[in-house]
Design a protein around this motif. Structure first.
Motif, short mmCIF file in Angstrom:
data_model
loop_
_atom_site.label_atom_id
_atom_site.label_comp_id
_atom_site.label_asym_id
_atom_site.label_seq_id
_atom_site.Cartn_x
_atom_site.Cartn_y
_atom_site.Cartn_z
N VAL A 68 41.97 31.80 -21.42
CA VAL A 68 42.43 31.80 -22.85
C VAL A 68 41.02 32.34 -23.44
O VAL A 68 39.88 31.93 -23.55
CB VAL A 68 43.07 30.49 -23.11
CG1 VAL A 68 43.45 30.47 -24.84
CG2 VAL A 68 44.20 30.26 -22.45
N GLN A 69 41.35 33.31 -24.50
CA GLN A 69 40.39 34.06 -25.28
C GLN A 69 40.50 33.52 -26.72
O GLN A 69 41.64 33.16 -27.25
CB GLN A 69 40.35 35.28 -25.25
CG GLN A 69 40.05 35.81 -23.58
CD GLN A 69 38.54 35.67 -23.20
OE1 GLN A 69 37.88 36.45 -23.77
NE2 GLN A 69 38.49 35.31 -22.15
N ALA A 70 39.37 33.54 -27.46
CA ALA A 70 39.57 33.91 -28.95
C ALA A 70 40.29 32.68 -29.67
O ALA A 70 41.51 32.74 -30.10
CB ALA A 70 40.37 34.90 -29.55
N ASP A 71 39.81 31.33 -29.13
CA ASP A 71 40.23 30.24 -29.80
C ASP A 71 41.77 29.82 -29.40
O ASP A 71 42.42 29.33 -30.35
CB ASP A 71 39.94 29.91 -30.93
CG ASP A 71 38.32 29.93 -31.47
OD1 ASP A 71 37.51 29.47 -30.46
OD2 ASP A 71 37.87 30.07 -32.58
N GLY A 72 42.28 30.32 -28.22
CA GLY A 72 43.64 30.09 -27.83
C GLY A 72 44.61 30.82 -28.28
O GLY A 72 45.96 30.83 -28.38
N ILE A 73 44.12 32.14 -28.75
CA ILE A 73 45.06 33.13 -29.65
C ILE A 73 45.88 33.94 -28.35
O ILE A 73 46.82 34.45 -28.32
CB ILE A 73 44.15 34.23 -30.37
CG1 ILE A 73 43.55 33.24 -31.46
CG2 ILE A 73 45.39 35.29 -30.86
CD1 ILE A 73 44.46 32.79 -32.45
N TYR A 74 45.19 34.35 -27.21
CA TYR A 74 45.86 35.03 -26.25
C TYR A 74 44.88 34.76 -24.87
O TYR A 74 43.98 34.24 -24.82
CB TYR A 74 45.43 36.68 -26.40
CG TYR A 74 44.27 37.07 -26.66
CD1 TYR A 74 43.73 37.57 -25.36
CD2 TYR A 74 43.66 37.09 -27.68
CE1 TYR A 74 42.41 38.03 -25.56
CE2 TYR A 74 42.30 37.83 -27.92
CZ TYR A 74 41.64 38.06 -26.79
OH TYR A 74 40.39 38.73 -26.65
N PHE A 75 45.90 34.94 -23.68
CA PHE A 75 45.27 34.86 -22.25
C PHE A 75 44.79 36.41 -21.82
O PHE A 75 45.47 37.09 -22.12
CB PHE A 75 46.35 34.31 -21.51
CG PHE A 75 45.85 34.10 -19.99
CD1 PHE A 75 45.21 32.89 -19.74
CD2 PHE A 75 45.97 35.00 -19.31
CE1 PHE A 75 45.02 32.53 -18.28
CE2 PHE A 75 45.60 34.74 -17.65
CZ PHE A 75 45.02 33.44 -17.40
#
Length: 112
Positions: free
Chosen positions: A95-102
């Protein structure tokens, strides 16, 4: 939200996973199981990654990234199949960008 999701994740893939189960004789059997039939994603164009093989020779391998909803059930070695029949293997993902996308790192399956 589905309209935004469809625009941001315009592609879809089928996800399969190899499940190993004990066979009762000290070994195991492998079964391919479908995890998702139309998981929404956005895939990048392929680029070449150079790796060293066991003999120290450089080899190039087609690699690409794919982006999914943050709760996507993807694991290393999962098999992704695109609608046009391309087969990709998940090498890693998180998960990247504080939970925005995988974000998943994919390699194209090499013919046997």
């Amino acid at each position: 939200m589905p309209i935004i999701s469809d625009r941001m994740l315009p592609q879809s893939v089928r996800v399969e996973r190899i499940v190993r189960t004990p066979n009762g004789r000290g070994g195991h059997t492998e079964t391919k199981t479908t995890v998702a039939t139309a998981l929404r994603c956005r895939m990048t164009a392929a680029f070449l990654t150079q790796l060293a093989d066991v003999d120290g020779q450089l080899v190039s391998q087609p690699t690409r990234y794919a982006y999914f909803d943050p709760d996507a059930d993807l694991r290393p070695q999962d098999i992704l199949t695109t609608p046009d029949g391309r087969v990709l293997i998940v090498q890693a993902g998180e998960v990247q960008a504080d939970g925005i996308y995988f974000k998943a790192n994919l390699n194209e399956e090499q013919p046997a």
